[in-house]
Write an enzyme that holds these catalytic residues in place. Sequence first.
Site, PDB file in Angstrom:
ATOM      1  N   GLY A  21       0.801  -1.232   0.000  1.00  0.00           N
ATOM      2  CA  GLY A  21       0.000   0.000   0.000  1.00  0.00           C
ATOM      3  C   GLY A  21       0.828   1.274   0.000  1.00  0.00           C
ATOM      4  CB  SER A  22       4.256   2.236  -1.082  1.00  0.00           C
ATOM      5  OG  SER A  22       4.304   1.903  -2.445  1.00  0.00           O
ATOM      6  CG  ASN A  23       1.502   3.233  -5.639  1.00  0.00           C
ATOM      7  OD1 ASN A  23       1.896   4.229  -6.232  1.00  0.00           O
ATOM      8  ND2 ASN A  23       2.127   2.062  -5.713  1.00  0.00           N
ATOM      9  NE  ARG A  74     -10.824 -14.943 -10.697  1.00  0.00           N
ATOM     10  CZ  ARG A  74      -9.736 -14.304 -10.262  1.00  0.00           C
ATOM     11  NH1 ARG A  74      -9.762 -13.009 -10.096  1.00  0.00           N
ATOM     12  NH2 ARG A  74      -8.630 -14.957 -10.015  1.00  0.00           N
ATOM     13  CB  ILE A 101      -8.909 -10.202 -13.323  1.00  0.00           C
ATOM     14  CG1 ILE A 101      -7.540 -10.681 -13.806  1.00  0.00           C
ATOM     15  CG2 ILE A 101      -9.783  -9.665 -14.441  1.00  0.00           C
ATOM     16  CD1 ILE A 101      -6.942  -9.900 -14.924  1.00  0.00           C
ATOM     17  CG  HIS A 118       0.605  -2.473 -15.375  1.00  0.00           C
ATOM     18  ND1 HIS A 118       0.371  -3.684 -14.747  1.00  0.00           N
ATOM     19  CD2 HIS A 118       1.577  -2.711 -16.284  1.00  0.00           C
ATOM     20  CE1 HIS A 118       1.146  -4.609 -15.276  1.00  0.00           C
ATOM     21  NE2 HIS A 118       1.890  -4.043 -16.211  1.00  0.00           N
ATOM     22  CG  ASP A 150     -10.683  -2.734 -21.089  1.00  0.00           C
ATOM     23  OD1 ASP A 150      -9.979  -3.526 -20.428  1.00  0.00           O
ATOM     24  OD2 ASP A 150     -10.395  -2.375 -22.244  1.00  0.00           O
ATOM     25  CG  HIS A 180       7.318   1.231  -5.825  1.00  0.00           C
ATOM     26  ND1 HIS A 180       7.356   0.471  -4.688  1.00  0.00           N
ATOM     27  CD2 HIS A 180       6.610   0.505  -6.709  1.00  0.00           C
ATOM     28  CE1 HIS A 180       6.689  -0.656  -4.878  1.00  0.00           C
ATOM     29  NE2 HIS A 180       6.241  -0.663  -6.105  1.00  0.00           N
TER      30      HIS A 180
HETATM   31  C1  GAR Z   1       2.785  -1.255  -7.690  1.00  0.00           C
HETATM   32  O1  GAR Z   1       4.060  -1.269  -8.282  1.00  0.00           O
HETATM   33  C2  GAR Z   1       1.716  -1.401  -8.750  1.00  0.00           C
HETATM   34  O2  GAR Z   1       2.037  -0.803  -9.964  1.00  0.00           O
HETATM   35  C3  GAR Z   1       1.677  -2.917  -8.896  1.00  0.00           C
HETATM   36  O3  GAR Z   1       1.755  -3.389  -7.576  1.00  0.00           O
HETATM   37  C4  GAR Z   1       2.592  -2.509  -6.821  1.00  0.00           C
HETATM   38  C5  GAR Z   1       1.900  -2.199  -5.512  1.00  0.00           C
HETATM   39  O4  GAR Z   1       2.744  -1.491  -4.651  1.00  0.00           O
HETATM   40  N1  GAR Z   1       0.469  -3.345  -9.549  1.00  0.00           N
HETATM   41  C6  GAR Z   1       0.433  -4.319 -10.439  1.00  0.00           C
HETATM   42  O5  GAR Z   1       1.407  -4.970 -10.759  1.00  0.00           O
HETATM   43  C7  GAR Z   1      -0.921  -4.578 -11.041  1.00  0.00           C
HETATM   44  N2  GAR Z   1      -0.842  -5.466 -12.133  1.00  0.00           N
HETATM   45  P1  GAR Z   1       2.192  -0.864  -3.291  1.00  0.00           P
HETATM   46  O6  GAR Z   1       1.351  -1.951  -2.616  1.00  0.00           O
HETATM   47  O7  GAR Z   1       3.414  -0.536  -2.510  1.00  0.00           O
HETATM   48  O8  GAR Z   1       1.370   0.327  -3.639  1.00  0.00           O
END
Ligand code: GAR
Length: 213
Positions: A21-23, A74, A101, A118, A150, A180
Amino acid sequence: MELPVNTKGVFRLGILISGSGSNLQSIIDKLHRGPSGIEVALVISDDPEAYGLRRARRDDIPTAVFPLGDYPDREEHDIAMADELEKHGVDLVVLAGYMLIVTPALLDRFPYRVINLHPSLLPAFPGASGIEDAFVYGTGVTGVTVHFVDEGCDTGPIILQEVVEIQYNDTVDSLRERIHAVEHRLLPRAIELISTGKISFDEKNPRRVIIRD
Ligand code: GAR
């Protein structure tokens, strides 16, 4: 199609995560309860141990956990998540490191209201290991993409992209660190562009996103 825009003075985000969850943290730090009216209304994870849930709770943000194994399929899983997102009045759903997904059972309830982050320059290297795949392939550049979701895997219209060079001395870890850093800027930026109504689609080619900034 109608894109979500902040017209009520508040713009509520539902953020889906699977891990660190850094994002999510960058969204909390840059946008949450700030002057733009953007609010993280709900954080959902499919993994009860995801560290991102702790980040949310630290800021008193409501959380919910939907492990895939608790549902017969799902679709049922995504219906339950969509119900929870609606209950919290979410305007925009943000997949920020969500590794499952998302099916039409959720997407149809939030048309053009689900975006994904992504870690590659789509359409190159879609899927769950975009950073590693570009590194192993040996490309000179990779990057970050934010796109509308989509029904395909990482195929929706692209909102923002930024290039990250792969250097001779890079390891997967050093590359991941630079990717990141770009993600932490690009995803909040995309959310702001949407919430302020600066995004539209080219009438002749609805895959082309136009940004008025
Ligand atoms: C991020 O690099 C994001 O782009 C990737 O997971 C990581 C999550 O980092 N997502 C994918 O690969 C989706 N296909 P975080 O948990 O530290 O935010």
